[in-house]
Design an enzyme around this catalytic site. Structure first.
Site, PDB file in Angstrom:
ATOM      1  N   ARG A 224     -25.334   8.669 -15.671  1.00  0.00           N
ATOM      2  CA  ARG A 224     -25.187   7.587 -16.640  1.00  0.00           C
ATOM      3  C   ARG A 224     -25.389   8.151 -18.037  1.00  0.00           C
ATOM      4  O   ARG A 224     -26.124   9.133 -18.224  1.00  0.00           O
ATOM      5  CB  ARG A 224     -26.225   6.479 -16.384  1.00  0.00           C
ATOM      6  CG  ARG A 224     -25.934   5.629 -15.156  1.00  0.00           C
ATOM      7  CD  ARG A 224     -24.724   4.719 -15.340  1.00  0.00           C
ATOM      8  NE  ARG A 224     -24.451   3.870 -14.197  1.00  0.00           N
ATOM      9  CZ  ARG A 224     -23.503   4.087 -13.285  1.00  0.00           C
ATOM     10  NH1 ARG A 224     -22.729   5.152 -13.374  1.00  0.00           N
ATOM     11  NH2 ARG A 224     -23.314   3.249 -12.287  1.00  0.00           N
ATOM     12  N   HIS A 272     -15.181   7.673 -17.543  1.00  0.00           N
ATOM     13  CA  HIS A 272     -15.871   7.147 -16.344  1.00  0.00           C
ATOM     14  C   HIS A 272     -14.883   7.048 -15.180  1.00  0.00           C
ATOM     15  O   HIS A 272     -14.649   5.983 -14.620  1.00  0.00           O
ATOM     16  CB  HIS A 272     -16.510   5.768 -16.629  1.00  0.00           C
ATOM     17  CG  HIS A 272     -17.611   5.446 -15.643  1.00  0.00           C
ATOM     18  ND1 HIS A 272     -18.721   4.715 -15.967  1.00  0.00           N
ATOM     19  CD2 HIS A 272     -17.763   5.760 -14.324  1.00  0.00           C
ATOM     20  CE1 HIS A 272     -19.508   4.592 -14.910  1.00  0.00           C
ATOM     21  NE2 HIS A 272     -18.941   5.222 -13.899  1.00  0.00           N
TER      22      HIS A 272
HETATM   23  P1  NDP Z   1     -28.367   7.929  -4.257  1.00  0.00           P
HETATM   24  O1  NDP Z   1     -29.288   6.805  -4.488  1.00  0.00           O
HETATM   25  O2  NDP Z   1     -27.738   8.095  -2.903  1.00  0.00           O
HETATM   26  O3  NDP Z   1     -29.110   9.318  -4.586  1.00  0.00           O
HETATM   27  C1  NDP Z   1     -29.948   9.482  -5.673  1.00  0.00           C
HETATM   28  C2  NDP Z   1     -30.567  10.873  -5.644  1.00  0.00           C
HETATM   29  O4  NDP Z   1     -31.322  11.050  -6.849  1.00  0.00           O
HETATM   30  C3  NDP Z   1     -31.529  11.071  -4.483  1.00  0.00           C
HETATM   31  O5  NDP Z   1     -31.418  12.379  -3.958  1.00  0.00           O
HETATM   32  C4  NDP Z   1     -32.890  10.870  -5.151  1.00  0.00           C
HETATM   33  O6  NDP Z   1     -33.961  11.564  -4.530  1.00  0.00           O
HETATM   34  C5  NDP Z   1     -32.640  11.455  -6.505  1.00  0.00           C
HETATM   35  N1  NDP Z   1     -33.605  10.944  -7.471  1.00  0.00           N
HETATM   36  C6  NDP Z   1     -33.813   9.662  -7.872  1.00  0.00           C
HETATM   37  N2  NDP Z   1     -34.813   9.584  -8.749  1.00  0.00           N
HETATM   38  C7  NDP Z   1     -35.254  10.843  -8.925  1.00  0.00           C
HETATM   39  C8  NDP Z   1     -36.284  11.424  -9.710  1.00  0.00           C
HETATM   40  N3  NDP Z   1     -37.080  10.680 -10.488  1.00  0.00           N
HETATM   41  N4  NDP Z   1     -36.467  12.763  -9.641  1.00  0.00           N
HETATM   42  C9  NDP Z   1     -35.686  13.529  -8.849  1.00  0.00           C
HETATM   43  N5  NDP Z   1     -34.692  13.037  -8.065  1.00  0.00           N
HETATM   44  C10 NDP Z   1     -34.487  11.719  -8.120  1.00  0.00           C
HETATM   45  O7  NDP Z   1     -27.241   7.832  -5.380  1.00  0.00           O
HETATM   46  P2  NDP Z   1     -25.700   8.283  -5.318  1.00  0.00           P
HETATM   47  O8  NDP Z   1     -25.645   9.719  -4.950  1.00  0.00           O
HETATM   48  O9  NDP Z   1     -24.898   7.322  -4.519  1.00  0.00           O
HETATM   49  O10 NDP Z   1     -25.274   8.051  -6.848  1.00  0.00           O
HETATM   50  C11 NDP Z   1     -25.972   8.679  -7.914  1.00  0.00           C
HETATM   51  C12 NDP Z   1     -25.535   8.114  -9.250  1.00  0.00           C
HETATM   52  O11 NDP Z   1     -24.234   8.587  -9.566  1.00  0.00           O
HETATM   53  C13 NDP Z   1     -25.382   6.596  -9.308  1.00  0.00           C
HETATM   54  O12 NDP Z   1     -26.627   5.977  -9.491  1.00  0.00           O
HETATM   55  C14 NDP Z   1     -24.467   6.411 -10.479  1.00  0.00           C
HETATM   56  O13 NDP Z   1     -25.219   6.295 -11.656  1.00  0.00           O
HETATM   57  C15 NDP Z   1     -23.677   7.704 -10.533  1.00  0.00           C
HETATM   58  N6  NDP Z   1     -22.265   7.486 -10.206  1.00  0.00           N
HETATM   59  C16 NDP Z   1     -21.314   7.834 -11.127  1.00  0.00           C
HETATM   60  C17 NDP Z   1     -19.975   7.688 -10.851  1.00  0.00           C
HETATM   61  C18 NDP Z   1     -18.945   8.139 -11.809  1.00  0.00           C
HETATM   62  O14 NDP Z   1     -17.753   7.849 -11.612  1.00  0.00           O
HETATM   63  N7  NDP Z   1     -19.316   8.860 -12.857  1.00  0.00           N
HETATM   64  C19 NDP Z   1     -19.506   7.107  -9.585  1.00  0.00           C
HETATM   65  C20 NDP Z   1     -20.586   6.783  -8.677  1.00  0.00           C
HETATM   66  C21 NDP Z   1     -21.901   6.972  -9.001  1.00  0.00           C
HETATM   67  P3  NDP Z   1     -34.401  11.272  -2.991  1.00  0.00           P
HETATM   68  O15 NDP Z   1     -33.312  11.926  -2.172  1.00  0.00           O
HETATM   69  O16 NDP Z   1     -35.689  11.933  -2.863  1.00  0.00           O
HETATM   70  O17 NDP Z   1     -34.434   9.775  -2.838  1.00  0.00           O
END
Ligand code: NDP
Length: 309
Positions: A224, A272
């Site tokens: 984001r 995006h």
């Molecule tokens: P998930 O919820 O499946 O994965 C999130 C990951 O981030 C997990 O591995 C989580 O750790 C890690 N994480 C969260 N908080 C922290 C932190 N404080 N410190 C370290 N690691 C952290 O999300 P997705 O993979 O489905 O999507 C990720 C993001 O991608 C979305 O939220 C969205 O913003 C963005 N996105 C962008 C798109 C685009 O077109 N540009 C399209 C789709 C998504 P853990 O495994 O330990 O829970």
């Protein structure tokens, strides 16, 4: 009958999404916010829901993101304290994988340099660097990040990953938590952000993060816009600490025409577009959760309200 109301700040999304619901879930009543039947909605399917749109929906039991991210649900401060779910689409992974492969190759194989050279009629080769010596780090090892890290490891890159909790992925050196953040970043040639936007991750792409990377590193932001501190980015690009930045997401979208990022040397802007779930997939997943809600079953892809993702 279950009623789903569609709430989005982008009117062009509403028509195609509604048609997808008609195709995929004819059993649902799907309405827009101005329909009097919206008052019956148990489910709101949202993309940046307008402020106070949910205040008029007293029967909501589920707020469903129509995307992978859920941070945009907070654009309506009247969002009720009910469960939130998101869409997890395998095609999403494919789209993001293609986007990241392009960004990695662009810089690893010096396409940024040679396209700039062409504009000056300069023929100059750059030493070819084996993929195994190109260090790529993926922040976020969830539905998207894990697929990307595995794909890059399969292509021979030296891949590290970072998540909140311990993860194991073949071929990827996984790190987790604040305490391992610096070891994760240390000397990376490219840093790819696929974290969700939460209070813990806002501003993670900042001066101290850039300073831990290799001199002349590249960042790719697919998370984001609020993950990046733009002043810090500009400084790092100016000083040469960063060679480039591929940015797909922005604090304000569309990116305003007069935003300084458009012309910032070293920045590649994409609108995006890295990956989007198909309307049919969104409709199927929202409908499945509406069915589960009606039957008192557990919901798919539920957001943890304390973690915010
Ligand atoms: P998930 O919820 O499946 O994965 C999130 C990951 O981030 C997990 O591995 C989580 O750790 C890690 N994480 C969260 N908080 C922290 C932190 N404080 N410190 C370290 N690691 C952290 O999300 P997705 O993979 O489905 O999507 C990720 C993001 O991608 C979305 O939220 C969205 O913003 C963005 N996105 C962008 C798109 C685009 O077109 N540009 C399209 C789709 C998504 P853990 O495994 O330990 O829970």
């Amino acid at each position: 009958m279950m009623t789903v109301v569609l709430l989005a700040n982008d009117a062009t999304l509403l028509g195609p999404l509604r048609e997808a619901f008609t195709r995929q879930a004819p059993e649902l009543r799907v309405v827009l916010a101005d329909d009097p039947a919206a008052i019956h909605a148990q489910v709101a399917a949202c993309w940046y829901p307008p402020a106070n749109s949910m205040a008029r929906l007293p029967n909501l039991q589920l707020v469903h993101s129509v995307a992978a991210g859920v941070d945009h649900l907070n654009s309506d401060p009247s969002r009720p304290d009910v469960p939130a779910c998101r869409v997890v689409d395998p095609d999403h992974r494919q789209g993001m994988t293609e986007y990241v492969r392009w960004a990695v190759l662009h810089f690893h194989r010096d396409f940024d340099r040679v396209t700039a050279q062409q504009r000056q009629n300069v023929w100059q080769r750059h030493p070819q660097r084996p993929a195994g010596q190109y260090k790529v780090g993926v922040m976020g090892l969830g539905s998207l990040g894990a697929a990307i890290a595995s794909d890059l490891a399969g292509a021979g890159y030296a891949v590290r990953g970072w998540a909140r909790s311990p993860r194991q992925l073949p071929g990827v050196a996984c790190h987790h938590g604040e305490s391992q953040f610096n070891a994760f970043l240390d000397g990376l040639d490219m840093l790819i952000n696929l974290l969700p936007l939460t209070d813990a991750t806002r501003g993670v792409l900042c001066a101290s993060t850039f300073a831990s990377l290799a001199l002349g590193a590249v960042i790719v932001n697919g998370g984001r816009g609020q993950h990046v501190l733009v002043d810090d980015l500009e400084q790092a690009l100016t000083s040469g600490q960063l060679r480039g930045a591929v940015l797909d997401v922005f604090e304000t979208e569309p990116l305003p025409v007069d935003d300084r990022l458009w012309q910032m040397p070293g920045v590649i802007i994409t609108p995006h577009m890295a990956s989007a779930a198909s309307h049919d997939c969104i409709a199927r997943q929202v409908a499945e959760n509406a069915r589960r809600l009606a039957n008192g079953e557990s919901l798919n892809n539920l957001v943890d309200p304390t973690l915010g993702y």
